[in-house]
Design a protein around this motif. Structure first.
Motif, short mmCIF file in Angstrom:
data_model
loop_
_atom_site.label_atom_id
_atom_site.label_comp_id
_atom_site.label_asym_id
_atom_site.label_seq_id
_atom_site.Cartn_x
_atom_site.Cartn_y
_atom_site.Cartn_z
N CYS A 112 22.92 33.22 33.85
CA CYS A 112 23.70 34.31 34.45
C CYS A 112 23.02 34.74 35.76
O CYS A 112 21.81 34.97 35.78
N CYS A 151 21.61 38.67 35.05
CA CYS A 151 20.54 39.00 34.09
C CYS A 151 19.70 37.79 33.69
O CYS A 151 18.77 37.92 32.91
N CYS A 198 25.00 40.87 29.63
CA CYS A 198 25.41 41.93 30.54
C CYS A 198 26.91 42.18 30.53
O CYS A 198 27.39 43.05 31.26
N SER A 228 20.18 35.46 31.67
CA SER A 228 20.27 34.94 30.30
C SER A 228 21.16 33.70 30.29
O SER A 228 21.95 33.47 31.21
N CYS A 243 29.27 36.65 30.05
CA CYS A 243 27.84 36.68 29.76
C CYS A 243 27.67 37.61 28.56
O CYS A 243 28.13 38.75 28.60
#
Ligand SMILES: [Zn+2]
Length: 124
Positions: free
Chosen positions: A86, A89, A111, A91, A108
């Motif tokens: 992402c 963030c 977030c 992730s 995502c």
């Protein structure tokens, strides 16, 4: 199957990732389309034996066969999946199997933002 580089964007932030794409040539598309048509029309033929419901099922499967044939002929590639980070963030986002309608959109999970996934022309 080919692995394609992609650009993942949220607003102005972007990151890079890879997706696996299955491409179909003309004969593969014909094969997929005819298989879909055959399965639905076989279901329509079997539905003739079901009392009352055959009034709906037979024309329904007949039309579904035509739609499946059309979709099989028009599908040049599908996205099998992939992963990317992402841009907000960082992730990991798992790209799910879907029709290759660029740009793809995936949420995502961390977030809760939707990311836009496009093919990267520069690295292709
Ligand atoms: Zn995120």
């Amino acid at each position: 199957m080919v692995t394609c580089p992609v650009v993942i964007k949220i607003d102005q932030s972007e990151a890079h990732g890879d997706v696996t794409v299955q491409q179909f040539n003309s004969s593969q598309r014909w094969g997929r389309a005819l298989k879909s048509l055959g399965l639905f029309w076989l279901a329509a033929a079997a539905a003739i034996l079901i009392p009352v419901a055959h009034f709906v099922l037979v024309p329904g499967f007949f039309i579904a066969g035509l739609v499946g044939f059309s979709k099989g002929m028009s599908t040049e590639e599908i996205v099998l999946g992939g992963t990317c980070a992402c841009p907000k963030c960082n992730s990991q986002i798992t790209i799910s199997r879907s029709a290759a309608k660029w740009p793809l959109s995936e949420p995502c999970m961390k977030c809760r933002m939707n990311v836009s996934i496009t093919r990267s022309p520069a690295r292709n």
